[in-house]
Structure formats: C-alpha cells, structure tokens
Design an enzyme around this catalytic site. Sequence first.
Site, PDB file in Angstrom:
ATOM      1  N   ASN A   9       0.843  -1.303  -0.057  1.00 16.72           N
ATOM      2  CA  ASN A   9      -0.061  -0.141  -0.014  1.00 16.72           C
ATOM      3  C   ASN A   9       1.011   1.174  -0.008  1.00 16.72           C
ATOM      4  OD1 ASN A   9      -1.881   2.100   0.444  1.00 16.72           O
ATOM      5  ND2 ASN A   9      -2.385   1.336   2.343  1.00 16.72           N
ATOM      6  N   TRP A  10       1.139   1.690  -1.203  1.00 17.70           N
ATOM      7  CA  TRP A  10       1.941   2.966  -1.433  1.00 17.70           C
ATOM      8  C   TRP A  10       1.348   4.301  -0.634  1.00 17.70           C
ATOM      9  CZ3 TRP A  10       3.701   2.888  -7.170  1.00 17.70           C
ATOM     10  CH2 TRP A  10       4.326   1.783  -7.405  1.00 17.70           C
ATOM     11  N   LYS A  11       0.048   4.357  -0.256  1.00 18.72           N
ATOM     12  CA  LYS A  11      -0.636   5.367   0.461  1.00 18.72           C
ATOM     13  C   LYS A  11      -0.323   6.651  -0.494  1.00 18.72           C
ATOM     14  CE  LYS A  11      -0.279   3.166   4.668  1.00 18.72           C
ATOM     15  NZ  LYS A  11      -0.004   3.112   6.329  1.00 18.72           N
ATOM     16  N   HIS A  96      -9.368   1.094   5.036  1.00 18.70           N
ATOM     17  CA  HIS A  96      -8.018   1.362   5.773  1.00 18.70           C
ATOM     18  C   HIS A  96      -8.387   2.113   7.093  1.00 18.70           C
ATOM     19  CE1 HIS A  96      -4.083   2.451   6.761  1.00 18.70           C
ATOM     20  NE2 HIS A  96      -3.442   1.389   6.012  1.00 18.70           N
ATOM     21  N   GLU A  98      -6.558   4.496   8.042  1.00 19.48           N
ATOM     22  CA  GLU A  98      -6.560   6.032   7.826  1.00 19.48           C
ATOM     23  C   GLU A  98      -7.780   6.734   7.033  1.00 19.48           C
ATOM     24  OE1 GLU A  98      -2.971   5.465   5.575  1.00 19.48           O
ATOM     25  OE2 GLU A  98      -1.943   4.938   7.594  1.00 19.48           O
ATOM     26  N   GLU A 168      -5.061  -4.825  10.712  1.00 18.33           N
ATOM     27  CA  GLU A 168      -4.046  -3.965  10.937  1.00 18.33           C
ATOM     28  C   GLU A 168      -4.260  -2.983  11.978  1.00 18.33           C
ATOM     29  OE1 GLU A 168      -2.117  -2.652   6.827  1.00 18.33           O
ATOM     30  OE2 GLU A 168      -3.790  -1.373   7.104  1.00 18.33           O
ATOM     31  N   GLY A 174       3.049   2.493  10.866  1.00 15.71           N
ATOM     32  CA  GLY A 174       3.796   3.762  10.505  1.00 15.71           C
ATOM     33  C   GLY A 174       4.562   4.007  11.840  1.00 15.71           C
ATOM     34  N   SER A 214       3.964  -2.011  10.239  1.00 14.69           N
ATOM     35  CA  SER A 214       5.436  -2.038  10.521  1.00 14.69           C
ATOM     36  C   SER A 214       5.845  -3.466  10.284  1.00 14.69           C
ATOM     37  CB  SER A 214       6.005  -1.526  11.823  1.00 14.69           C
ATOM     38  OG  SER A 214       5.380  -0.015  12.321  1.00 14.69           O
ATOM     39  N   GLY A 235       3.108  -0.978   4.257  1.00  8.77           N
ATOM     40  CA  GLY A 235       3.227   0.464   4.028  1.00  8.77           C
ATOM     41  C   GLY A 235       4.421   0.999   3.832  1.00  8.77           C
ATOM     42  N   GLY A 236       5.253   1.487   4.565  1.00 13.38           N
ATOM     43  CA  GLY A 236       6.394   2.101   4.323  1.00 13.38           C
ATOM     44  C   GLY A 236       7.517   1.195   3.627  1.00 13.38           C
TER      45      GLY A 236
HETATM   46  P1  13P Z   1       3.265   0.498   7.654  1.00 13.02           P
HETATM   47  O1  13P Z   1       3.808  -0.769   7.149  1.00 13.02           O
HETATM   48  O2  13P Z   1       3.844   1.812   7.168  1.00 13.02           O
HETATM   49  O3  13P Z   1       3.366   0.489   9.120  1.00 13.02           O
HETATM   50  O4  13P Z   1       1.851   0.802   6.926  1.00 13.02           O
HETATM   51  C1  13P Z   1       0.963  -0.499   7.125  1.00 13.02           C
HETATM   52  C2  13P Z   1      -0.184  -0.277   6.531  1.00 13.02           C
HETATM   53  O5  13P Z   1      -1.068   0.938   6.969  1.00 13.02           O
HETATM   54  C3  13P Z   1      -0.525  -0.823   5.223  1.00 13.02           C
HETATM   55  O6  13P Z   1      -1.956  -0.508   4.805  1.00 13.02           O
END
Ligand code: 13P
Length: 251
Positions: A9-11, A96, A98, A168, A174, A214, A235-236
């Site tokens: 997920n590149w957000k 998600h 977020e 998640e 993050g 993470s 994510g990251g």
């Molecule tokens: P991180 O891997 O950056 O913690 O993000 C996880 C995430 O929200 C994937 O959708």
Amino acid sequence: MRKYIVAGNWKMNTTVPEGVQLAKEVVEKAKELPANVKLVVAPPFTHLAPVAEVLKGSKVALSAQNCADHVKGAYTGEVAPAMLASLGCEYTILGHSERRQYYGETDEKLVVKTRLALDHGLKVILCVGESLDERKAGKHFQVVTEQTKAVLYTLNPEDLANIVIAYEPVWAIGTGETATAAQAEEIHACIRNVIEEKFGAAAADDMTILYGGSCKPSNAKELFAEKDIDGGLIGGAALKAEDFIAIAASF
Ligand code: 13P
C-alpha cells in the site's frame, strides 16, 4: 486453497515517474521469487494507468487504495469501481484505518463499497484493526469481530473467494511498533472463527488473512510462520522494491 499474498500500500507517496520506477523495480525483482506468493501493489489513483502498463505480463497484480460508494454520476472527485476494473485493477483496498479515521469511512459505507466493488469485478482487501485505546481497554477482539462481521456477514458465500482480510492494528501502523507474532496470530485466528461461524470451516480455511503494521524484512518471517497469517499489507517498506521483495521472500 488458501493464497499467500504480499501487498504494498503506497498510500499518498511517490510522484507518477517515481511510482512507475518503483513498479518496474518490483516487477524485475519479483522474477526471483518462487510462485507460492502473490504480489500486489496499490499505488495512488493517479498512478494506476501507467503502473498497469508496467505490470502487464508480470506476476504482480494491481490494486486501488479505495473506491467510490456509487456506480457513476455527479460525485466530484470520486473514482468508481468500474473505472478501476476497466484499467486493469484486480483489487481495491477498502476500510483502511486511515480512511476510517480521517475520512469518516463507516462500516455502513464499507458494506456499500464492498458490494459495488465485487459487482464490478474487483476483489476487495478489507482492512480491520483496533486503535491503541481499544487495545488498552482489552477490546481488540470485540472491535475486530464487529468490523469483520459488519461487512462479511452481508455477503454471499460465493463472494468470499474475492475477499482478502487485512488485520492492521492502528497502533502498529507507521509507528515502527509491530504486533508480536503471537498478538497477530490470536487476532487472525479470531477472524477465521468469525468467518467459520457464518460460512463454515472450509470457507474460513480458504480465506487469506494478511497482517499489516510496521511489517518489514526483519520481522516478516516470524509473522508469516504463524498458521493463520497468510501474508502482509505493507506500507512504508513497500516503497523500497528491495524491502518489499525481501518481505515476500520471507515465506
Ligand atoms: P506501515 O507498514 O507503514 O506500518 O503501514 C501499514 C499499512 O497501513 C498498510 O496498509
């Protein structure tokens, strides 16, 4: 048969040229991977068409990060499931944390979006997970059970083949703080039980349940070794092809 998936997920990261470059690197490095893991990338909407071109003929599938709750029409700024399917998206992420937290995404909206996405040929990566306060209050099982039931229990048994769940925990996203493999496993097992209660043991056993929060090359192996953890929503670490592929190689 349960599928193993690692999805990135590149957000809201990368410009279009940067995203295209990242996709090219992922496709190249994915060639080294064994065929037992499915790779998915979820770039921002603006990147989907050029990234779809890069992914053509590769083993990497394309996902959106969200979709609209209407079929089409006067909904400025929204992107319909049919639009996503027409440019080659196989999946969309929905729910998600977020989006739940910053954009008022409710379970009711997710029921509508999930139905529409499925009806327009998209598979859905449905995210669930508790906040830090909810975990501290000991409500994590309850929250995740309710979020899972709210959407899944509105579906038909045949829809389940097109659903992936991503657990998640919000406190792990993050933050660098990962759920331990044991903490993740007990929630994954709980989600599988929730599915079994309504749809039976075979459907529950077939469901792919990803962990996100993470997840990185250094902890993926331990997480993926758990019997109910079938991959990750990253994510990251998905923003570096090398790390993303290293995670996928942890199976
Ligand atoms: P991180 O891997 O950056 O913690 O993000 C996880 C995430 O929200 C994937 O959708």
